[in-house]
Write an enzyme that holds these catalytic residues in place. Structure first.
Site, short mmCIF file in Angstrom:
data_model
loop_
_atom_site.label_atom_id
_atom_site.label_comp_id
_atom_site.label_asym_id
_atom_site.label_seq_id
_atom_site.Cartn_x
_atom_site.Cartn_y
_atom_site.Cartn_z
N SER A 117 1.40 -1.44 -4.83
CA SER A 117 2.03 -2.47 -5.65
C SER A 117 3.50 -2.17 -5.90
O SER A 117 4.28 -3.06 -6.17
CB SER A 117 1.27 -2.63 -6.96
N SER A 186 2.33 15.11 2.30
CA SER A 186 1.60 15.45 3.52
C SER A 186 1.01 14.17 4.11
O SER A 186 0.70 13.23 3.38
CB SER A 186 0.50 16.48 3.23
N LEU A 187 0.89 14.16 5.42
CA LEU A 187 0.42 12.97 6.11
C LEU A 187 -1.10 13.01 6.25
O LEU A 187 -1.65 13.98 6.77
CB LEU A 187 1.06 12.89 7.50
N ALA A 188 -1.76 11.97 5.77
CA ALA A 188 -3.21 11.87 5.97
C ALA A 188 -3.42 10.91 7.14
O ALA A 188 -3.46 9.69 6.95
CB ALA A 188 -3.88 11.37 4.70
N ASP A 228 -7.94 6.04 -11.35
CA ASP A 228 -7.96 4.97 -10.36
C ASP A 228 -8.61 5.47 -9.06
O ASP A 228 -8.12 5.21 -7.97
CB ASP A 228 -6.53 4.46 -10.11
N1 LIG Z 1 0.13 10.64 2.40
C1 LIG Z 1 -0.28 9.53 2.98
N2 LIG Z 1 -0.68 9.55 4.27
C2 LIG Z 1 -1.10 8.41 4.88
N3 LIG Z 1 -1.14 7.20 4.27
C3 LIG Z 1 -0.74 7.12 3.00
C4 LIG Z 1 -0.30 8.27 2.28
N4 LIG Z 1 0.00 7.90 1.02
C5 LIG Z 1 -0.25 6.59 0.95
N5 LIG Z 1 -0.68 6.11 2.13
C6 LIG Z 1 -1.05 4.71 2.42
O1 LIG Z 1 -0.20 3.85 1.66
C7 LIG Z 1 -0.96 3.04 0.76
C8 LIG Z 1 -0.18 2.85 -0.53
O2 LIG Z 1 0.01 4.11 -1.15
P1 LIG Z 1 -0.20 4.31 -2.71
O3 LIG Z 1 -1.57 3.87 -3.10
O4 LIG Z 1 0.17 5.70 -3.06
O5 LIG Z 1 0.89 3.29 -3.24
P2 LIG Z 1 1.01 2.65 -4.69
O6 LIG Z 1 2.26 1.83 -4.70
O7 LIG Z 1 0.89 3.75 -5.69
O8 LIG Z 1 -0.27 1.74 -4.71
P3 LIG Z 1 -1.08 1.08 -5.89
O9 LIG Z 1 -0.70 -0.35 -5.86
O10 LIG Z 1 -2.53 1.29 -5.46
O11 LIG Z 1 -0.73 1.81 -7.14
C9 LIG Z 1 -2.27 3.77 0.59
O12 LIG Z 1 -3.31 2.89 0.27
C10 LIG Z 1 -2.47 4.42 1.95
O13 LIG Z 1 -3.06 3.52 2.86
#
Ligand SMILES: Nc1ncnc2c1ncn2[C@@H]1O[C@H](COP(=O)(O)OP(=O)(O)OP(=O)(O)O)[C@@H](O)[C@H]1O
Length: 598
Positions: A117, A186-188, A228
């Protein structure tokens, strides 16, 4: 509030009322400290980057290899004897050889991994070390406008404290420029647990539930509640080990007594019923009722995820959030008979309205469901059990776009499968006898619960034609279209932050593909229709992004994403809808779509 380096934009202090637009003009510097009262990100033109996990002097930059691990070790053994694969010692090969200051120019940016978001996450390669990271890019203007500054700081602070568990995404650096904040993580590389969860065998469920429980235990031991937890926030690394992300909603510095949800700390007030824009399915009853926040709220989410590992969907699902909340508050869920008895019993002992009644982490570990599992370090060293073969439902054609093997592996790059009206011969433009025997509603029911569809049909009946029914519905993100020059950094960023919209997409038994909406008076209307009967239609998955797909017509292209569903599910349904709508246009429609309608 501490503001030691001028007017910092982001600070550890969660009440950031002093943030104002002028801050955006400053060239900011990232500073990380361990003191909650020191600025996390402060202005100082002398430096551009600081690695996290530094000791308390903000100006001293320390590589991960030199960092002292603080707090309990994840296997709860003395740090000196424990070889955590992700501790600084293990990370020694990554030790920067030259300057520790890092900024945008030090990385080559790649694919978009996901969007939240308030952020976009992209792959990035350090141009000196060639190490790959995921960089979470946060648009400052957006977080200020949306009043999310405190969540960014909470996430930074939580990751800073928790980054040394193998089941939690590691934060290596943070830096910022005039417009954006960057979290180098780190990259997942294997994507979200939600993409795999429908393929779980019992050993898989036991293994991943054990890893998750171990992570939750570590988070709680560090006096943090995640708040969450859901499959979208649990990623899988290259070894298929889990990595928990998204600590933006976390509650830090938790004490042992339950915290009133409306306490002074903004972070402790989730305002659940208002703020859950995507899914509310893992929220505990006490959080929903705004009563208090406690560790058992994460255990509730754990119970929901465990259920999903066996059933393929979370226990509390409904067509709209109100219904989901009602189901949660009345504990309305069912465990199918084919769930193994020990798992069913564990789920029942966790999903209890009163948090005090729920099993504790220790009790869950001791539960017969986890018999034979060794918690702690060994959990992170064994090879994960294999996923079972695809559960995907084949369509009566061999369109490669619908091959699950191309959908479920984000790392498989060279895929260009698509539904192409012109050259996909098995997909006849007329309603083939093979296809006609299958009701699109039946197909949809395989991927979407019939009760949910009934709700959608009820709610949206005013925009449906006589004899028409909804066969698939969901909120999708309509993404800005990517251009061809993504290598240029500034274009890249301006593109990824272009406005994204969330829209309700309905596919109907008449083959219509409709973006619909409700105004503030509750009046429903069709906002846009994708002409999927168009000559030249192409429906394509996006390589490396299992949740994204595009629909191209000669006049317009839609780039779509559904964070909660595989693109392949939507592609399947859109492909069917296209055939049906074409048959309607040609007047060759059979009676089946009418017969399945309400
Ligand atoms: N370290 C990572 N490695 C690979 N993909 C990632 C990583 N971090 C985040 N992502 C991808 O990016 C998306 C968004 O990341 P994240 O949930 O941290 O963002 P956000 O802005 O905090 O989202 P939310 O709206 O859920 O709060 C994740 O759902 C995932 O698919």
């Amino acid at each position: 509030m501490s503001k030691t380096h001028g007017s910092g934009i982001f600070s550890n202090d969660v009440s950031l009322d002093y943030v104002h637009k002028n801050d955006l003009k400053k060239e900011d510097t990232v500073t990380a400290t361990e003191s909650p009262k020191s600025p996390v990100l402060a202005n100082d033109s002398s430096a551009h980057t600081v690695e996290v996990n530094s000791p308390s002097t903000p100006q001293v930059m320390i590589s991960p290899a030199e960092t002292t691990v603080k707090g309990p070790d994840f296997v709860r053994t003395p740090p000196s004897t424990h070889a955590n694969p992700e501790t600084p010692t293990a990370a020694a090969p990554d030790r920067p050889q030259q300057s520790l200051k890092k900024g945008v120019k030090d990385f080559k940016f790649g694919e978009i991994l996901g969007e939240g978001s308030y952020s976009t996450v992209v792959t990035a390669t350090d141009i000196v070390t060639h190490r790959e990271y995921a960089i979470k890019i946060v648009d400052k203007r957006h977080v200020i406008k949306e009043n999310k500054v405190k969540y960014v700081n909470i996430e930074k602070d939580a990751l800073h404290r928790l980054s040394h568990h193998p089941g939690i995404i590691r934060l290596y650096f943070t830096f910022q420029d005039e417009y954006r904040l960057y979290f180098v993580l780190s990259l997942a590389s294997n994507g979200e647990l939600s993409d795999y969860i429908r393929k779980f065998t019992e050993p898989c469920a036991q293994f991943y539930a054990a890893q998750l429980l171990d992570v939750i235990d570590y988070i709680h031991e560090n006096n943090i509640i995640h708040r969450d937890l859901k499959p979208e926030n649990i990623l899988l690394d290259e070894n298929m080990r889990i990595k928990v992300i998204d600590f933006g909603s976390a509650k830090l510095n938790v004490v042992d007594t339950p915290i009133k949800a409306d306490s002074e700390d903004g972070a402790s007030k989730p305002d659940a019923r208002k703020s859950f824009v995507g899914t509310a399915e893992y929220v505990s009853p006490e959080v929903l009722l705004d009563k208090y926040v406690c560790r058992a709220s994460d255990i509730w989410a754990f119970g929901c995820i465990l259920y999903q590992m066996f059933v393929g969907r979370p226990p509390f699902r409904a067509a709209n959030e109100y219904q989901v909340f009602q189901n949660i508050l009345h504990l309305r869920y069912e465990i199918p008979d084919d769930v193994p008895p020990s798992a069913a019993e564990l789920i029942r002992e966790i999903l209890l309205l009163d948090p005090k009644e729920r099993l504790t982490i220790n009790e869950i570990r001791e539960h017969p469901f986890f018999e034979g599992v060794t918690f702690g370090k060994p959990l992170w060293e064994v090879t994960p059990p294999r996923l079972k073969p695809s559960l995907y439902i084949n369509l009566p054609n061999d369109n490669p776009a619908l091959d699950p093997s191309t959908m479920l592996k984000p790392s498989d790059t060279p895929v260009e499968p698509s539904f192409n009206r012109e050259n996909a011969s098995p997909l006849s433009l007329t309603l083939s006898s093979n296809f006609a025997s299958m009701s699109s509603l039946q197909l949809a029911e395989k991927s979407q619960n019939a009760a949910e569809l009934a709700e959608f049909n009820n709610e949206w009946s005013v925009i449906l034609q006589p004899g028409e029914a909804v066969c698939r519905a969901g909120i999708v993100n309509v993404l800005p279209l990517a251009g061809s020059s993504e290598t240029e950094v500034h274009r890249f960023f301006s593109k990824i932050f272009r406005k994204r919209r969330r829209r309700l997409l309905l596919i109907t038994t008449l083959g219509r593909c409709l973006f619909v909406s409700k105004n503030s008076d509750g009046e429903k209307s069709i906002k846009e229709e994708i002409p999927i009967q168009s000559v030249g239609l192409r429906i394509k998955p996006v390589p490396n992004s299992p949740n994204r797909w595009t629909v191209e017509t000669p006049t317009k292209t839609w780039s779509l994403a559904d964070p909660h569903c595989l693109a392949s599910d939507w592609i399947e349904c859109l492909t069917n809808a296209s055939m049906i709508s074409t048959a309607h246009a040609n007047g060759s429609v059979s009676s089946f779509s009418r017969s399945v309608a309400r």
